[in-house]
Enzyme design. Structure first.
Site, PDB file in Angstrom:
ATOM      1  N   THR A   1       0.854  -1.192   0.000  1.00 12.18           N
ATOM      2  CA  THR A   1       0.000   0.000   0.000  1.00 12.18           C
ATOM      3  C   THR A   1       0.892   1.245   0.000  1.00 12.18           C
ATOM      4  OG1 THR A   1      -0.248  -0.221   2.414  1.00 12.18           O
ATOM      5  CG2 THR A   1      -2.023  -1.101   1.035  1.00 12.18           C
TER       6      THR A   1
ATOM      7  N   LYS B   1       4.430  -6.841   3.718  1.00  6.48           N
ATOM      8  CA  LYS B   1       4.160  -5.442   3.416  1.00  6.48           C
ATOM      9  C   LYS B   1       3.964  -4.701   4.717  1.00  6.48           C
ATOM     10  CE  LYS B   1       0.771  -3.349   3.367  1.00  6.48           C
ATOM     11  NZ  LYS B   1       0.083  -2.406   4.352  1.00  6.48           N
TER      12      LYS B   1
ATOM     13  N   THR C   1      -1.621  -2.796   9.499  1.00  6.92           N
ATOM     14  CA  THR C   1      -1.879  -3.126   8.106  1.00  6.92           C
ATOM     15  C   THR C   1      -0.624  -3.684   7.550  1.00  6.92           C
ATOM     16  OG1 THR C   1      -3.695  -1.861   7.444  1.00  6.92           O
ATOM     17  CG2 THR C   1      -1.679  -1.173   6.474  1.00  6.92           C
TER      18      THR C   1
ATOM     19  N   GLU D   1       7.140   4.844   7.150  1.00  9.65           N
ATOM     20  CA  GLU D   1       6.670   6.037   6.457  1.00  9.65           C
ATOM     21  C   GLU D   1       7.462   7.270   6.902  1.00  9.65           C
ATOM     22  OE1 GLU D   1       2.098   4.520   5.716  1.00  9.65           O
ATOM     23  OE2 GLU D   1       2.530   5.834   7.410  1.00  9.65           O
TER      24      GLU D   1
ATOM     25  N   ASN E   1       0.397  10.387   6.017  1.00  6.87           N
ATOM     26  CA  ASN E   1      -0.833   9.927   6.650  1.00  6.87           C
ATOM     27  C   ASN E   1      -1.945  10.963   6.603  1.00  6.87           C
ATOM     28  OD1 ASN E   1      -0.513   7.099   7.958  1.00  6.87           O
ATOM     29  ND2 ASN E   1       1.451   8.114   8.221  1.00  6.87           N
TER      30      ASN E   1
ATOM     31  N   SER F   1      -6.698  10.666   0.222  1.00 10.46           N
ATOM     32  CA  SER F   1      -6.951  11.627  -0.855  1.00 10.46           C
ATOM     33  C   SER F   1      -6.333  11.160  -2.168  1.00 10.46           C
ATOM     34  CB  SER F   1      -6.400  12.990  -0.471  1.00 10.46           C
ATOM     35  OG  SER F   1      -5.022  12.921  -0.203  1.00 10.46           O
TER      36      SER F   1
END
Length: 439
Positions: free
Chosen positions: A175, A201, A212, A301, A434, A439
């Site tokens: 993702t 992942k 996730t 991230e 995040n 969006s």
């Protein structure tokens, strides 16, 4: 030869490309692949993956799942199948990315069950021989028609056992990841040679407690379901349950394993007569799982640093891990690392509030903290037996310029127990990623 789809998640940075293997060794008796079926909105990103056991129909499987109370539908379905079959006769995994199928009610359960049903049908498996996984945005129903239409296409045209097939499979489960995470390994137990391949992942919502993030690894070694489950649980506790990016535990965390026995040899079980082979396999899988788990942290991230928190000389492994976790999840510590600030008071603060087993687990007067560079250069003491050192700020800044860092805590309890935990820093980019996620 089935077709493969060459696709990069994004333009890989030089940093990310370092961690993507150019080749691999792969276990016998498996076919994998990934395609775009339409879950992701850009019209091209791979979002559906299948892993199939092609060696008979009686592979062993094991799973460790999230303890989040809002367990996603695929987690519930896979747990039920594993339990009903006692880990025997699981022959494929099917995974979609871009939608987590979490908090989706009865429709979500039906969708997860239908993914299993269609996968078993097209692969000619017995009923309930597949495990299902999903990852992505929480709270939206799957575009199930696109997925159910994509499964036959993937199964008939895009499965294989080449390196590119495995890269496609690893890419299709991603993702917000910036690179596909794939590790392979060949090892020997006695006169028998086996192979492990694994992929996972994860880049955000990473603070697993799978007692996730998705991951699965497979081997051609012959292992009983009960032995595989015990080994997986032990390995996950020392790998995927010892990493953090942001302290958030997903509704979908799942790590599964499969062993098909295609390489032959004596079956590995958890009886005393097989203790040596069992122990050898466990050590290999722990090391392998740690390699995979560390890739998740490296892809955290917005992360710019990979940090090992090493706690030594604790009264128990539980204490050592709890203290390491406390530091690794501290936002104040993580932001200090991003700012290249040797603010060791934040480390002590996190040690002090860790959930430990006794009053003697942490004795301030015996606690030492230091930065250990991974290049082998001289370490930097911050605290020695509870006494602060005169920190050379120039040397500290020099160490903190590096991407990799070890923070070592010695508790001085004479308990002799230790634990490692892996984390990253917390940057402005994490907030940007995040804030823009949907969006």
């Amino acid at each position: 030869m089935h077709k493969v789809t060459k696709f990069a998640i994004r333009h890989l940075s030089d940093k990310a490309s370092r961690f993507v293997p150019k080749a691999g060794v792969y276990p016998k008796g498996y076919a994998v692949g990934g395609i775009h079926c339409g879950v992701k909105k850009d019209g091209k990103s791979l979002d559906l993956a299948i892993l199939q056991n092609t060696f008979g129909k009686n592979a062993s499987a094991a799973g460790v799942f999230t303890v989040n109370k809002f367990k996603a539908a695929p987690v519930q379905v896979s747990k039920k199948i594993l339990k009903e079959k006692s880990g025997s006769g699981i022959n494929s995994f099917v995974i979609n990315s871009g939608n987590a199928n979490a908090v989706t009610g009865t429709q979500g359960m039906k969708d997860a069950e239908d993914m299993v049903l269609v996968t078993d049908s097209v692969l000619e498996n017995p009923t309930n021989s597949s495990l299902v996984m999903s990852t992505g945005v929480i709270g939206n129903n799957l575009p199930i028609d696109k997925i159910l239409g994509g499964i036959p296409k993937l199964a008939s045209q895009h499965l294989g056992n080449t390196h590119q097939h495995w890269i496609d499979c690893a890419t299709a489960i991603c993702t917000t990841d910036t690179f596909p995470k794939l590790v392979t390994k060949r090892f020997s137990i006695g006169d028998d040679t086996y192979t492990l391949a694994g992929l996972c992942k994860g880049a955000g919502m990473i603070c697993p407690n799978m007692a996730t993030l998705l991951g699965f690894f497979v081997t051609d070694a012959p292992v009983t379901p009960s032995a595989l489950q015990q080994i997986l649980k032990y390995a996950v506790d020392r790998s995927f349950n010892s990493i953090t990016v942001d302290g958030d535990m997903s509704t979908n965390d799942t790590i599964v394993a499969m062993a098909n026995g295609a390489a032959g040899g004596e079956v590995i079980d958890n009886t005393s007569s097989c203790a040596e082979r069992y122990s050898r396999l466990q050590a290999e899988i722990v090391d392998f799982a740690q390699q995979l788990a560390q890739l998740v942290v490296r892809d955290g991230e917005g992360a710019t640093k990979f940090i090992t928190i090493r706690v030594k000389d604790a009264l128990s492994y539980k204490d050592a891990k709890s203290i390491a976790s406390s530091i690794a999840n501290s936002s104040l510590f993580k932001t200090a690392m991003y700012g290249k600030d040797a603010n060791w008071g934040r480390i002590l603060c996190a040690i002090g509030y860790a959930d430990v087993t006794s009053a003697n687990s942490v004795i301030p007067e015996k606690t030492s903290v230091k930065f250990v560079p991974v290049d082998g250069s001289e370490h930097l003491n911050l605290l020695v037996n509870g006494e602060p050192e005169q920190v050379d700020e120039e040397r500290a800044s020099e160490i903190l310029q590096n991407e990799d860092l070890i923070v070592e805590i010695n508790l001085g309890t004479n308990g002799g127990q230790s634990a490692d935990f892996w984390t990253c820093d917390l940057s402005h980019e994490y907030v940007t990623i995040n804030g823009d996620y949907r969006s």
